[in-house]
Scaffold this active site. Structure first.
Site, PDB file in Angstrom:
ATOM      1  N   HIS A  77       0.849  -1.199   0.000  1.00 32.02           N
ATOM      2  CA  HIS A  77       0.000   0.000   0.000  1.00 32.02           C
ATOM      3  C   HIS A  77       0.884   1.247   0.000  1.00 32.02           C
ATOM      4  CE1 HIS A  77      -2.836   3.082   1.315  1.00 32.02           C
ATOM      5  NE2 HIS A  77      -3.760   2.300   0.796  1.00 32.02           N
ATOM      6  N   GLU A  81      -3.476   3.137  -7.368  1.00 28.49           N
ATOM      7  CA  GLU A  81      -3.931   4.259  -6.528  1.00 28.49           C
ATOM      8  C   GLU A  81      -2.925   5.412  -6.619  1.00 28.49           C
ATOM      9  OE1 GLU A  81      -6.440   2.421  -2.909  1.00 28.49           O
ATOM     10  OE2 GLU A  81      -4.401   2.980  -2.408  1.00 28.49           O
TER      11      GLU A  81
HETATM   12  O1  G3P Z   1      -6.530   1.734   0.198  1.00 32.16           O
HETATM   13  C1  G3P Z   1      -7.452   2.675  -0.218  1.00 32.16           C
HETATM   14  C2  G3P Z   1      -6.991   4.034   0.009  1.00 32.16           C
HETATM   15  O2  G3P Z   1      -5.636   4.274  -0.076  1.00 32.16           O
HETATM   16  C3  G3P Z   1      -7.797   5.081  -0.683  1.00 32.16           C
HETATM   17  O3  G3P Z   1      -8.025   6.004   0.290  1.00 32.16           O
HETATM   18  O4  G3P Z   1      -9.361   7.626   1.490  1.00 32.16           O
HETATM   19  O5  G3P Z   1      -8.826   7.986  -0.895  1.00 32.16           O
HETATM   20  O6  G3P Z   1     -10.443   6.205  -0.266  1.00 32.16           O
HETATM   21  P1  G3P Z   1      -9.230   7.024   0.138  1.00 32.16           P
END
Ligand code: G3P
Length: 224
Positions: A88, A136
């Site tokens: 992550h 991400e």
């Molecule tokens: O693992 C999911 C995360 O990093 C995304 O965070 O708060 O943008 O949904 P968020």
């Protein structure tokens, strides 16, 4: 897959989190959407057996035995944990450790979700054949501005890069996802599911939002 990463947010108490998992089971049953929850690590075992698959947020590469303080895949397996997030953005590890962890999880028949920050890293990790890669962009995490609306090409390019590989690895995406429209856009761009944290965990009515997100999977079949 709708994967909720609870991170270490403290706005939900331990009991709130347990009630959330129970509620998520209802949402999953009613909608037919696969929901997986990744709670803070100390709650992992306590949240099993409630009808929802529980996933770790990280696991170490350490072996069972003399590995004080590490969490090993074998310990997770013995506690009934479904799988783990790996690499992550908030807990990055070297590529060799990613590879090793995927391998160990496969042997234990556990699910691996490898997080990535770019298209190139997504392709590199997909070649390691985890069950899922999850792209991400770090700069959108926690902002409420979704990858699927702000950086749609990341999903599209990751999708088309993965289509060229001989792999069953599925693509997830995350960062800034807060509502059904964000999920819908992600699925249309070629993701098989999403990771969500603050958009569910930090709101006043987490189950209400969860329901909205889960419904999108039913009304919009996933594109592979
Ligand atoms: O693992 C999911 C995360 O990093 C995304 O965070 O708060 O943008 O949904 P968020």
């Amino acid at each position: 897959m709708l994967l909720i990463n609870c991170k270490n947010y403290t706005n939900m108490s331990d009991n709130d989190t347990r009630n959330f998992v129970r509620g998520a089971h209802e949402v999953s049953r009613n909608s037919g959407t696969e929901i997986v929850i990744s709670p803070p690590q100390h709650l992992l075992k306590w949240l099993t057996g409630l009808g929802i698959n529980i996933m770790a947020q990280h696991v170490d590469t350490a072996s069972p035995g003399s590995s004080t303080g590490h969490i090993t895949p074998e310990l997770l397996k013995n506690s009934g944990i479904y799988g783990t997030i790996i690499n992550h953005s908030e807990h990055r590890i070297p590529p060799d450790d990613i590879k090793k962890t995927i391998h160990t999880l496969k042997e234990l028949k556990m699910v691996s979700v490898v997080c990535t920050q770019s298209v190139d890293e997504t392709i590199m990790c997909a070649r390691m054949r985890p069950d899922y890669v999850a792209i991400e962009p770090p700069e959108l995490i926690g902002t409420g501005k979704s990858i699927s609306t702000q950086q749609p090409t990341l999903i599209r390019d990751a999708r088309s890069g993965m289509n060229k590989l001989d792999t069953h690895t599925r693509l997830l995406c995350g960062a800034g996802i807060v509502n059904g429209r964000d999920v819908s856009a992600a699925l249309r761009l070629g993701a098989s599911g999403v990771l969500v944290a603050s958009g569910v965990v930090k709101v006043d009515e987490p189950l209400q939002v969860l329901e909205e997100l889960a419904d999108v999977f039913v009304h919009q079949p996933e594109e592979k």
